[in-house]
Design a protein around this motif. Structure first.
Motif, PDB file in Angstrom:
ATOM      1  N   GLU A 231      35.451  66.052  42.065  1.00 21.90           N
ATOM      2  CA  GLU A 231      36.821  65.631  42.363  1.00 21.90           C
ATOM      3  C   GLU A 231      37.352  66.383  43.569  1.00 21.90           C
ATOM      4  N   ILE A 245      37.692  55.846  42.414  1.00 20.29           N
ATOM      5  CA  ILE A 245      37.101  56.179  41.113  1.00 20.29           C
ATOM      6  C   ILE A 245      35.668  55.665  41.133  1.00 20.29           C
ATOM      7  N   PHE A 247      31.189  56.158  40.170  1.00 20.43           N
ATOM      8  CA  PHE A 247      30.065  56.699  39.417  1.00 20.43           C
ATOM      9  C   PHE A 247      28.805  56.371  40.199  1.00 20.43           C
ATOM     10  N   THR A 322      40.482  52.064  35.371  1.00 20.77           N
ATOM     11  CA  THR A 322      39.622  52.900  34.526  1.00 20.77           C
ATOM     12  C   THR A 322      39.458  52.288  33.137  1.00 20.77           C
ATOM     13  N   LYS A 326      35.880  50.991  31.452  1.00 23.44           N
ATOM     14  CA  LYS A 326      35.341  51.478  30.178  1.00 23.44           C
ATOM     15  C   LYS A 326      35.172  50.358  29.158  1.00 23.44           C
ATOM     16  N   THR A 396      28.705  55.341  33.148  1.00 23.80           N
ATOM     17  CA  THR A 396      30.045  55.893  32.937  1.00 23.80           C
ATOM     18  C   THR A 396      30.036  57.187  32.115  1.00 23.80           C
ATOM     19  N   LYS A 399      29.277  62.334  35.222  1.00 25.97           N
ATOM     20  CA  LYS A 399      30.493  62.926  35.774  1.00 25.97           C
ATOM     21  C   LYS A 399      31.064  61.995  36.827  1.00 25.97           C
ATOM     22  N   PRO A 400      32.342  61.651  36.758  1.00 24.38           N
ATOM     23  CA  PRO A 400      32.905  60.714  37.738  1.00 24.38           C
ATOM     24  C   PRO A 400      33.075  61.349  39.115  1.00 24.38           C
ATOM     25  N   PHE A 402      35.820  61.388  41.931  1.00 20.00           N
ATOM     26  CA  PHE A 402      37.237  61.057  42.033  1.00 20.00           C
ATOM     27  C   PHE A 402      37.817  61.643  43.320  1.00 20.00           C
ATOM     28  N   ALA A 414      41.934  63.159  37.878  1.00 22.28           N
ATOM     29  CA  ALA A 414      40.967  62.296  37.189  1.00 22.28           C
ATOM     30  C   ALA A 414      41.296  62.135  35.714  1.00 22.28           C
ATOM     31  N   ASP A 415      41.676  63.236  35.044  1.00 20.60           N
ATOM     32  CA  ASP A 415      41.951  63.132  33.607  1.00 20.60           C
ATOM     33  C   ASP A 415      43.231  62.373  33.297  1.00 20.60           C
ATOM     34  N   LEU A 419      39.749  59.328  32.861  1.00 19.91           N
ATOM     35  CA  LEU A 419      38.354  59.711  33.090  1.00 19.91           C
ATOM     36  C   LEU A 419      38.008  60.981  32.313  1.00 19.91           C
TER      37      LEU A 419
END
Length: 419
Positions: A231, A245, A247, A322, A326, A396, A399-400, A402, A414-415, A419
């Motif tokens: 990030e 965002i 992956f 996001t 998912k 997914t 680790k993303p 971001f 991110a959170d 994510l």
């Protein structure tokens, strides 16, 4: 059915490896113009020093043993041709477009850059460096471009993580460029792609033109790609608020990612309509979400680029994107069939233009893999609901990646987007 309609295209494409090791591929559909691209493994992932590949790209069509830079421009214009150079993370592409019948001149012109470039100091100082600086500045001021550059750096660190653009602190010297070119411009690193020209005729011209190229085993090498993620946040006061965002995954591209990209893309099939994407109807007005899929020879970066005029709107749109990403693991039935059809159409229609053809075929030509559109469509068709769910869940779980660019005090972490 789409694959059957594309069969004529697939059969007219041929890949040849000549005795000297240069790969030549061509397709001739009878069009009145011809395009030839010399593809060289001299992308940023192979550069020994940051900014060298970008600098080398801007030396294209400068003075060689056969022509001065001015002579190259004048002669090309006399033939009515167009010359261009582009750089990707894996390849340097030199392209010429011209009237059918003028291929001998343009193949010779482009090959001379690979075999006899002078790399003159005055051109380096007066023409190359100013353009390098201007392109780097423009890229840093474009939030979307800058976000993707940062995303690659976070996702892959070195190799594919190397920037396409030289930074102001690169300090690339003329000797750095000469050394990189000497290693990259060998026959094992070169492929030639053509449209509007017979494969046999192109092979003959290339064999003659590259007679002076290095014949050694100096094949460009880079460490196998590894996905990391991470990030970063960059304060910026110009352009839209931006969040990426993403992956990634090492290895050949999974066809399921093409389906995922098609499913999430808010691009409607009918103009002025909202489309059926799970993202389209839920994002705030004034924001946009773009699906990004970047396959490479040994890795793939997938993501959603969110932009808008306000940080609050971008934060809300990022949450929606996001959530949709998912929930895609449960895609099945008609929704999956729709996504598969969109992915196949995107793959097939990408070959309508010359640039797209060269981009789609570059990695496959070097890897000696099946370059036909039929093979691509068949690989997408093979993905069922279980395979799709497994692939999306796997990517997914990593680790993303971001990236936030704009008002970092207001843009989400991110959170905060799930994510």
């Amino acid at each position: 059915m789409l694959a059957r309609r594309a069969s004529a295209f697939a059969r007219s494409f041929a890949t040849v490896v000549d005795n000297a090791g240069v790969k030549v591929a061509a397709i001739d559909n009878g069009q009145p113009t011809t395009a030839v691209t010399f593809l060289v493994k001299a992308g940023s992932r192979y550069e020994p020093k940051p900014g060298v590949a970008h600098t080398l790209k801007n030396f294209a069509f400068k003075s060689t043993a056969k022509r001065s830079a001015l002579g190259t421009v004048r002669e090309s214009e006399l033939y009515g041709g167009i010359l261009s150079a582009s750089l990707s993370r894996e390849y340097l592409a030199l392209t010429s477009e011209f009237l059918r019948g003028d291929e001998s001149f343009f193949v010779d012109l482009m090959s001379s850059f690979l075999t006899s470039s002078k790399f003159q100091r005055h051109e380096f100082q007066e023409y190359v460096l100013p353009v390098v600086a201007a392109e780097s500045t423009a890229a840093s001021q474009n939030p979307a471009t800058y976000a993707l550059e940062l995303a690659h750096s976070l996702a892959f660190r070195s190799g594919l993580g190397s920037s396409l653009f030289a930074s102001p602190h690169s300090h690339v010297s003329l000797d750095d460029v000469k050394e990189f070119a000497a290693r990259a411009f060998s026959k094992g690193n070169i492929a030639v792609l053509g449209t509007g020209i017979d494969s046999a005729a192109l092979t003959q011209l290339v064999e003659k033109a590259l007679a002076g190229a290095s014949v050694g085993n100096a094949v460009a090498e880079s460490k196998p790609s590894t996905y990391f993620g991470g990030e970063t946040r960059v304060e910026s006061h110009g352009g839209p608020q931006t969040v990426f965002i993403g992956f990634g995954a090492a290895g050949p591209m999974d066809p399921a990612l093409a389906i995922l990209s098609a499913h999430l893309s808010p691009q409607p099939s009918v103009k002025w309509s909202q489309g059926l994407s799970p993202i389209s109807a839920a994002i705030p007005q004034g924001t946009s979400v773009q699906s990004v899929l970047m396959p490479y020879s040994d890795a793939t970066l997938f993501g959603l680029l969110v932009q808008g005029s306000s940080a609050e709107g971008v934060k809300e749109a990022a949450k929606v994107a996001t959530k949709a990403l998912k929930e895609s693991t449960g895609l099945k039935g008609d929704a999956l069939k729709t996504a598969v059809a969109k992915a196949k159409f995107t793959a097939a229609s990408s070959l309508d233009g010359r640039d797209a053809i060269f981009g789609a075929l570059s990695t496959k030509v070097f890897a000696n893999s099946d370059a036909s559109i039929e093979a691509t469509l068949a690989s997408i068709d093979k993905v069922d609901a279980a395979a799709f769910s497994k692939s999306v869940a796997a990517i997914t779980k990593a680790k993303p990646t971001f990236v936030a660019i704009g008002s970092v005090q207001a843009l989400p972490f991110a959170d905060e987007v799930g994510l």
